[in-house]
Design a protein around this motif. Structure first.
Motif, short mmCIF file in Angstrom:
data_model
loop_
_atom_site.label_atom_id
_atom_site.label_comp_id
_atom_site.label_asym_id
_atom_site.label_seq_id
_atom_site.Cartn_x
_atom_site.Cartn_y
_atom_site.Cartn_z
N GLU A 1 -4.34 3.97 0.21
CA GLU A 1 -5.51 3.12 0.43
C GLU A 1 -5.08 1.74 0.93
N ALA A 2 -3.97 1.22 0.41
CA ALA A 2 -3.49 -0.09 0.84
C ALA A 2 -3.09 -0.08 2.31
N LEU A 3 -2.45 0.99 2.76
CA LEU A 3 -2.04 1.09 4.16
C LEU A 3 -3.24 1.15 5.09
N GLN A 4 -4.28 1.86 4.70
CA GLN A 4 -5.50 1.85 5.49
C GLN A 4 -6.14 0.45 5.49
N TYR A 5 -6.21 -0.15 4.33
CA TYR A 5 -6.83 -1.47 4.18
C TYR A 5 -6.18 -2.50 5.10
N ILE A 6 -4.85 -2.56 5.09
CA ILE A 6 -4.17 -3.59 5.89
C ILE A 6 -4.16 -3.24 7.37
N SER A 7 -4.52 -2.03 7.74
CA SER A 7 -4.57 -1.71 9.17
C SER A 7 -5.71 -2.45 9.85
N TYR A 8 -6.77 -2.79 9.08
CA TYR A 8 -7.92 -3.47 9.70
C TYR A 8 -8.29 -4.80 9.05
N TYR A 9 -7.66 -5.18 7.95
CA TYR A 9 -7.93 -6.48 7.33
C TYR A 9 -6.68 -7.35 7.37
N HIS A 10 -6.78 -8.50 8.03
CA HIS A 10 -5.75 -9.51 7.89
C HIS A 10 -5.81 -10.10 6.48
N PRO A 11 -4.70 -10.58 5.93
CA PRO A 11 -4.77 -11.32 4.67
C PRO A 11 -5.63 -12.57 4.83
N PRO A 12 -6.43 -12.92 3.84
CA PRO A 12 -7.30 -14.10 3.95
C PRO A 12 -6.54 -15.39 4.28
N ASP A 13 -5.34 -15.57 3.70
CA ASP A 13 -4.59 -16.80 3.99
C ASP A 13 -4.18 -16.86 5.45
N PHE A 14 -3.92 -15.71 6.06
CA PHE A 14 -3.55 -15.67 7.48
C PHE A 14 -4.75 -16.05 8.35
N ILE A 15 -5.92 -15.52 8.01
CA ILE A 15 -7.14 -15.86 8.77
C ILE A 15 -7.38 -17.37 8.72
N THR A 16 -7.26 -17.96 7.53
CA THR A 16 -7.47 -19.39 7.38
C THR A 16 -6.47 -20.19 8.20
N ALA A 17 -5.20 -19.78 8.16
CA ALA A 17 -4.16 -20.49 8.92
C ALA A 17 -4.39 -20.36 10.42
N PHE B 1 -9.33 -2.38 -3.78
CA PHE B 1 -9.15 -3.51 -2.87
C PHE B 1 -10.52 -3.98 -2.37
N ALA B 2 -10.81 -5.25 -2.59
CA ALA B 2 -12.09 -5.81 -2.15
C ALA B 2 -11.94 -6.35 -0.73
N PRO B 3 -12.92 -6.11 0.13
CA PRO B 3 -12.83 -6.64 1.49
C PRO B 3 -12.93 -8.16 1.49
N PRO B 4 -12.26 -8.83 2.43
CA PRO B 4 -12.36 -10.29 2.50
C PRO B 4 -13.76 -10.71 2.93
N ASP B 5 -14.11 -11.93 2.58
CA ASP B 5 -15.42 -12.49 2.93
C ASP B 5 -15.45 -12.77 4.43
N LEU B 6 -16.43 -12.25 5.13
CA LEU B 6 -16.51 -12.43 6.58
C LEU B 6 -16.70 -13.89 6.97
N SER B 7 -17.10 -14.75 6.02
CA SER B 7 -17.25 -16.16 6.34
C SER B 7 -15.91 -16.84 6.59
N THR C 1 -14.89 -5.50 10.61
CA THR C 1 -16.21 -4.89 10.52
C THR C 1 -16.21 -3.44 10.99
N GLY C 2 -15.33 -3.12 11.94
CA GLY C 2 -15.30 -1.76 12.50
C GLY C 2 -14.31 -0.83 11.84
N HIS C 3 -13.45 -1.37 10.96
CA HIS C 3 -12.44 -0.58 10.26
C HIS C 3 -11.57 0.23 11.23
N ARG C 4 -11.06 -0.50 12.24
CA ARG C 4 -10.11 0.07 13.19
C ARG C 4 -8.91 -0.85 13.27
N PRO C 5 -7.74 -0.35 13.69
CA PRO C 5 -6.50 -1.13 13.59
C PRO C 5 -6.50 -2.44 14.38
#
Length: 496
Positions: free
Chosen positions: A16-32, A295-301, A61-65
């Motif tokens: 599940e973690a490998l799928q999750y990180i394929s389409y979600y950047h870490p929140p700290d990376f998005i902020t940076a 694993f909770a999805p990051p906030d889209l905001s 949002t699309g859950h693609r890599p």
């Protein structure tokens, strides 16, 4: 005492973690990255960061890599010596089961990039196994797991040296980054391991890439030890090089610098430098026996609002690439490509050149055409093709002269800089080299309206495809005269 941590807990969580990180950047990376976007002054670099952020939100949002190079699975497992488990199988086998499940998931298949027998056949394993596993026994009764997917472009830029004890680690790192080029897809994070042994330094550098980005907090608080001082010094000096996003020239090349150390031999100072690209992907979790991790999805905001998200640039028809059109293109110019192009990367180039040397005919006519260096992700229902971002072009440099001379190819599309030999060939043959943004693979794929395999189908993701594209965003990197944005851009933005 906790309940047993089962094999299923471990395998299910990692898959599940490998799928999750394929389409979600870490929140700290998005902020940076959002901070880098807001601060960037170079128009080309700012546009590249914008594409990366837009792509990131689309993937969330699309859950693609995030990237077509869905990476090699790197799994770090810290097993508490008092942990109660029911494990009867080797750690490698359990983790490979998780990788296999994640990569072959029908709703979001990931690109298999691992080849077995690296010295001979280089046959693709088909499911991205085996994973790269590091295991450590630690205090406690739980199991801590960190999962990351590391792409080949950034991995290939790894640097290592055993310095003299009196040498400056900071000077060596800055010099190495200056020589690394843009193939690691900046902006990203730099992991540095100092000390230990050769293998220990590499392991520390790789593990440090999974730490949270905290350089903004560190700068505001002020350094409290030598390592923190070095982190700030190295980051500032690297960003002063002017390399910028995708090597186009800009003020942000690295988002953070991580340093890990370990005691070492008195006569040695091993130093490993490993970059992480704009497709930084990692997450960690703890298993205590109460079930698999969630694993909770990051906030889209978290993602910034970026104005002008529609395609902007000069429209170019790939079906009418005249010499006049090619000569009019200038380094740094943004183009929107429409028409037909072919794909081909390492394995396809090798086979094409072998065919040409043997006096044979190629299976596709490249005269007056464009060739895109890409190995896309397989499509899912409703898609023409999966995420299809560029691969590092320098690996094709040794084939460039022969291919241009024999085929009449006019355009090449990839990422990062070209070497002197390739640039000379581009100039002699009046061709042009363009770059697509590494780390914006899903965004790029939206411009592909039709796709079919036309040659070398046995090469899998490296086969030759024909794409029909509409308004595919690219930047001119090398013009018909041999002028390169990867030379002029960083020079313009370097701060001495």
């Amino acid at each position: 005492m906790s309940d047993r941590i089962t094999q299923a807990h471990l395998v299910d969580s990692i898959a599940e973690a490998l799928q999750y990180i394929s389409y979600y950047h870490p929140p700290d990376f998005i902020t940076a990255m959002a901070d880098a976007y807001n601060a960037e002054q170079s128009p080309s670099a700012k546009a590249a960061i914008a594409q990366i952020l837009i792509n990131s939100r689309m993937c969330a949002t699309g859950h693609r890599p995030i990237c077509q190079d869905t990476g090699v699975a790197n799994v770090f497992v810290e097993v508490g010596v008092e942990a109660r488990t029911d494990w009867t199988r080797p750690m490698q086998d359990m983790i490979d089961d998780a990788v296999r499940r994640a990569w072959l998931l029908e709703t979001n298949p990931l690109r298999a990039s691992v080849v077995v027998d690296p010295l001979d056949t280089r046959r693709n394993s088909g499911d991205n196994t085996p994973a790269m596993v590091q295991t450590e026994l630690v205090a406690g009764n739980s199991v801590h797991v960190t999962v990351s997917s590391k792409g080949g472009g950034s991995e290939n830029k790894t640097q290592f040296a055993v310095l003299n004890p009196s040498a400056s680690v900071a000077d060596w790192v800055v010099d190495r980054v200056a020589q690394m080029g843009a193939g690691w897809c900046p902006p990203g994070i730099l992991g540095i391991g100092v000390g230990g042994s050769v293998d220990k330094a590499m392991a520390m550098a790789k593990a440090s890439l999974n730490e949270a980005i905290d350089i903004t907090y560190l700068r505001a608080r002020g350094p409290q030890n030598r390592i923190e001082e070095m982190r700030l010094d190295i980051l500032d000096r690297i960003n002063a090089l002017g390399i910028g996003a995708q090597g186009l020239g800009g003020i942000t090349t690295a988002l953070d610098v991580k340093i890990a150390t370990f005691p070492t031999h008195a006569a040695s100072m091993p130093v490993a430098l490993i970059p992480n690209c704009a497709a930084t992907r990692h997450i960690d979790f703890m298993l205590t026996g109460d079930g698999p991790a969630t694993f909770a999805p990051p906030d889209l905001s978290l993602w910034p609002e970026i104005e002008g998200q529609g395609p902007i640039g000069r429209h170019i028809s790939l079906d009418d690439l005249t010499d006049d059109v090619l000569a009019s293109l200038t380094p740094g110019e943004t183009l929107l490509l429409s028409g037909k192009l072919y794909t081909g990367r390492d394995a396809a180039h090798k086979r094409m050149v072998e065919t040409l040397r043997a006096g044979g005919e190629l299976p596709v006519d490249l005269r007056d055409r464009a060739l895109y260096y890409v190995g896309p992700v397989d499509a899912i229902p409703g898609e023409v093709i999966g995420p299809a971002g560029p691969t590092t072009s320098t690996r094709m440099d040794k084939f460039t002269e022969e291919v241009l001379a024999a085929t009449g190819l006019k355009l090449m599309i990839g990422k990062a800089e070209r070497g002197a030999e390739a640039i000379d060939a581009i100039r002699r043959h009046g061709a042009v080299y363009l770059i697509a943004v590494g780390g914006a693979a899903y965004l790029v794929s939206q411009a592909i309206k039709a796709a079919r395999v036309v040659a070398y189908g046995d090469l899998g993701m490296e086969s030759i495809r024909e794409f029909t594209v509409e308004d595919m965003p690219v930047t001119v990197a090398v013009d018909t005269k041999g002028n390169s944005i990867h030379e002029t851009g960083p020079r313009q933005w370097a701060r001495t």
